[in-house]
Design a protein around this motif. Structure first.
Motif, mmCIF file in Angstrom:
data_model
loop_
_atom_site.group_PDB
_atom_site.id
_atom_site.type_symbol
_atom_site.label_atom_id
_atom_site.label_comp_id
_atom_site.label_asym_id
_atom_site.label_seq_id
_atom_site.Cartn_x
_atom_site.Cartn_y
_atom_site.Cartn_z
ATOM 1 N N PRO A 71 0.823 -1.214 0.000
ATOM 2 C CA PRO A 71 0.000 0.000 0.000
ATOM 3 C C PRO A 71 0.858 1.265 0.000
ATOM 4 N N PRO A 72 0.382 2.311 -0.658
ATOM 5 C CA PRO A 72 1.158 3.561 -0.680
ATOM 6 C C PRO A 72 1.259 4.176 0.715
ATOM 7 N N SER A 73 2.387 4.817 0.961
ATOM 8 C CA SER A 73 2.565 5.547 2.211
ATOM 9 C C SER A 73 2.299 7.027 1.936
ATOM 10 N N ALA A 74 2.383 7.829 2.977
ATOM 11 C CA ALA A 74 2.156 9.268 2.816
ATOM 12 C C ALA A 74 3.223 9.906 1.929
ATOM 13 N N THR A 75 4.403 9.303 1.893
ATOM 14 C CA THR A 75 5.496 9.886 1.106
ATOM 15 C C THR A 75 5.701 9.210 -0.252
ATOM 16 N N SER A 76 4.887 8.220 -0.584
ATOM 17 C CA SER A 76 5.049 7.494 -1.854
ATOM 18 C C SER A 76 5.038 8.396 -3.088
ATOM 19 N N PRO A 77 4.102 9.346 -3.205
ATOM 20 C CA PRO A 77 4.117 10.205 -4.398
ATOM 21 C C PRO A 77 5.403 11.035 -4.502
ATOM 22 N N GLN A 78 5.850 11.578 -3.390
ATOM 23 C CA GLN A 78 7.071 12.381 -3.392
ATOM 24 C C GLN A 78 8.285 11.515 -3.728
ATOM 25 N N LYS A 79 8.329 10.317 -3.179
ATOM 26 C CA LYS A 79 9.437 9.403 -3.437
ATOM 27 C C LYS A 79 9.475 9.005 -4.916
ATOM 28 N N ALA A 80 8.310 8.718 -5.493
ATOM 29 C CA ALA A 80 8.239 8.340 -6.908
ATOM 30 C C ALA A 80 8.712 9.484 -7.801
ATOM 31 N N LEU A 81 8.259 10.679 -7.511
ATOM 32 C CA LEU A 81 8.668 11.834 -8.311
ATOM 33 C C LEU A 81 10.166 12.095 -8.168
ATOM 34 N N THR A 82 10.699 11.949 -6.972
ATOM 35 C CA THR A 82 12.133 12.147 -6.752
ATOM 36 C C THR A 82 12.945 11.130 -7.560
ATOM 37 N N VAL A 87 16.435 9.922 -12.139
ATOM 38 C CA VAL A 87 16.714 9.038 -13.264
ATOM 39 C C VAL A 87 16.555 9.773 -14.586
ATOM 40 N N GLY A 88 15.570 10.641 -14.668
ATOM 41 C CA GLY A 88 15.250 11.308 -15.923
ATOM 42 C C GLY A 88 16.155 12.467 -16.297
ATOM 43 N N ASN A 89 17.041 12.870 -15.406
ATOM 44 C CA ASN A 89 17.928 13.998 -15.678
ATOM 45 C C ASN A 89 18.763 13.722 -16.938
ATOM 46 N N ASP A 90 18.655 14.598 -17.915
ATOM 47 C CA ASP A 90 19.392 14.526 -19.193
ATOM 48 C C ASP A 90 18.974 13.365 -20.093
ATOM 49 N N LYS A 91 17.886 12.685 -19.802
ATOM 50 C CA LYS A 91 17.406 11.619 -20.679
ATOM 51 C C LYS A 91 16.536 12.235 -21.777
ATOM 52 N N THR A 92 16.568 11.623 -22.941
ATOM 53 C CA THR A 92 15.803 12.162 -24.069
ATOM 54 C C THR A 92 14.678 11.240 -24.512
ATOM 55 N N SER A 93 14.557 10.078 -23.863
ATOM 56 C CA SER A 93 13.470 9.168 -24.227
ATOM 57 C C SER A 93 13.052 8.326 -23.022
ATOM 58 N N MET A 94 11.857 7.776 -23.129
ATOM 59 C CA MET A 94 11.372 6.871 -22.084
ATOM 60 C C MET A 94 12.206 5.600 -22.045
ATOM 61 N N ASN A 95 12.737 5.192 -23.179
ATOM 62 C CA ASN A 95 13.581 3.994 -23.210
ATOM 63 C C ASN A 95 14.823 4.174 -22.344
ATOM 64 N N GLN A 96 15.442 5.350 -22.406
ATOM 65 C CA GLN A 96 16.614 5.619 -21.578
ATOM 66 C C GLN A 96 16.252 5.610 -20.097
ATOM 67 N N LEU A 97 15.136 6.225 -19.771
ATOM 68 C CA LEU A 97 14.680 6.277 -18.379
ATOM 69 C C LEU A 97 14.371 4.868 -17.876
ATOM 70 N N THR A 98 13.676 4.084 -18.671
ATOM 71 C CA THR A 98 13.330 2.717 -18.299
ATOM 72 C C THR A 98 14.567 1.849 -18.158
ATOM 73 N N HIS A 99 15.543 2.080 -18.998
ATOM 74 C CA HIS A 99 16.801 1.324 -18.927
ATOM 75 C C HIS A 99 17.462 1.518 -17.558
ATOM 76 N N VAL A 100 17.533 2.735 -17.097
ATOM 77 C CA VAL A 100 18.148 3.022 -15.792
ATOM 78 C C VAL A 100 17.318 2.411 -14.660
ATOM 79 N N LEU A 101 15.999 2.504 -14.756
ATOM 80 C CA LEU A 101 15.141 1.899 -13.734
ATOM 81 C C LEU A 101 15.311 0.377 -13.708
ATOM 82 N N ASN A 102 15.412 -0.236 -14.878
ATOM 83 C CA ASN A 102 15.607 -1.687 -14.942
ATOM 84 C C ASN A 102 16.928 -2.115 -14.325
#
Length: 119
Positions: A71-82, A87-102
């Motif tokens: 279940p989500p916590s009170a800080t889950s939205p902030q943690k997800a955005l952070t 991860v998304g800093n200087d990325k130009t596509s969702m593929n690059q972002l997903t690669h780092v998350l993977n």
């Protein structure tokens, strides 16, 4: 090191598990270190491997919330955005972002498996 400081982990086993993981996943650690730290900060930071691992554990923990396994916590939205902003800093596509998350998720899962087997 928020995730590594939780009571489920002991310092000695953390270091041993991290050493084993780093031996096999050196390239992944270096790729993530370039995303989050860059060359200059990497040289200045002695515990950069722990920093990277901690981020990976945060990603894995957040994934449980994103997929409804936890279940989500009170800080889950902030943690997800952070996480996405880091991860998304200087990325130009969702593929690059997903690669780092993977990579992050896979390192966290491998660390947990190694940790579990060291008894």
């Amino acid at each position: 090191m928020y995730m590594l400081k939780s009571p489920e982990y002991t310092e000695e086993k953390i270091h041993e598990s991290l050493k084993l993981l780093y031996t096999d996943r050196k390239n992944e650690f270096h790729e993530l270190s370039q995303v989050f730290l860059g060359k200059k900060k990497l040289d200045e930071m002695s515990n950069w491997k722990e920093f990277i691992l901690n981020f990976c554990l945060d990603v894995a923990d957040s994934f449980k919330t994103w997929t409804g396994q936890k279940p989500p916590s009170a800080t889950s939205p902030q943690k997800a955005l952070t996480i996405l902003r880091q991860v998304g800093n200087d990325k130009t596509s969702m593929n690059q972002l997903t690669h780092v998350l993977n990579i992050s998720y896979n390192l966290a899962m491998e660390f947990k498996e190694i940790y579990k087997r060291l008894k």
